[in-house]
Design a protein around this motif. Structure first.
Motif, PDB file in Angstrom:
ATOM      1  N   GLU A  12     -13.600 -33.175  62.173  1.00 26.98           N
ATOM      2  CA  GLU A  12     -13.071 -32.191  61.233  1.00 26.98           C
ATOM      3  C   GLU A  12     -13.787 -32.650  59.777  1.00 26.98           C
ATOM      4  O   GLU A  12     -12.707 -32.035  58.383  1.00 26.98           O
ATOM      5  N   SER A  19     -13.041 -29.763  56.815  1.00 27.26           N
ATOM      6  CA  SER A  19     -12.225 -28.853  57.002  1.00 27.26           C
ATOM      7  C   SER A  19     -11.554 -28.661  56.024  1.00 27.26           C
ATOM      8  O   SER A  19     -10.580 -27.302  56.674  1.00 27.26           O
ATOM      9  N   THR A  40     -15.149 -24.663  65.008  1.00 29.39           N
ATOM     10  CA  THR A  40     -16.232 -25.607  65.103  1.00 29.39           C
ATOM     11  C   THR A  40     -16.569 -25.536  66.160  1.00 29.39           C
ATOM     12  O   THR A  40     -17.437 -26.196  66.779  1.00 29.39           O
TER      13      THR A  40
END
Length: 139
Positions: free
Chosen positions: A94, A97, A133
């Motif tokens: 992540e 993110s 993603t």
């Protein structure tokens, strides 16, 4: 074809719904997390409601790709999620993110689709980014 994505945090956990067919995701909301654990009742409700084929949990790594203290919390949450649901689970890098989630939230505010008072929902937007993603490159 559905997946549920989670952005784990020590106070709030963002949740998003993703669709493997369309490759898109949308924020569902946030659940509280505390020393006694997350709001499992709400998480279990979403799992029953959306019947995902897999679960995704964002793994917070440093910019160099190394694990950090927050990674342990995300891994522990992922382990508990697998035990409760018996569904396949994927950890998703992540990195960045949060930056993308803040950008999207600002765009939605500018378009009148979100209000400043809904800022806690940014965690759900981060879960949306994590889910997208993974959908772009499932493992």
């Amino acid at each position: 074809m559905n997946v549920l994505g989670f952005d784990y945090g020590s106070r709030l956990i963002g949740v998003a719904l993703g669709n493997r067919l369309t490759g898109s995701a949308r924020p569902l909301g946030v659940v509280a997390n505390s020393g006694s654990g997350p709001d499992w009742e709400r998480i279990d409700t979403w799992i029953r409601e959306w019947q995902p084929e897999a679960l995704l949990v964002g793994l917070p790594l440093t910019l160099d790709g190394e694990e950090q203290p927050a990674s342990r919390g995300a891994r522990a949450f992922a382990g508990a999620l697998v035990k409760r649901s018996a569904l396949p689970l994927h950890l998703v890098d992540e990195r960045r993110s949060s930056i993308e989630a803040a950008r999207r939230f600002a765009q939605r505010r500018a378009a009148g689709l979100a209000k400043k008072k809904h800022a806690a929902e940014i965690d759900a937007v981060a879960a949306e980014v994590i889910t997208e993603t993974w959908l772009a490159n499932p493992s």
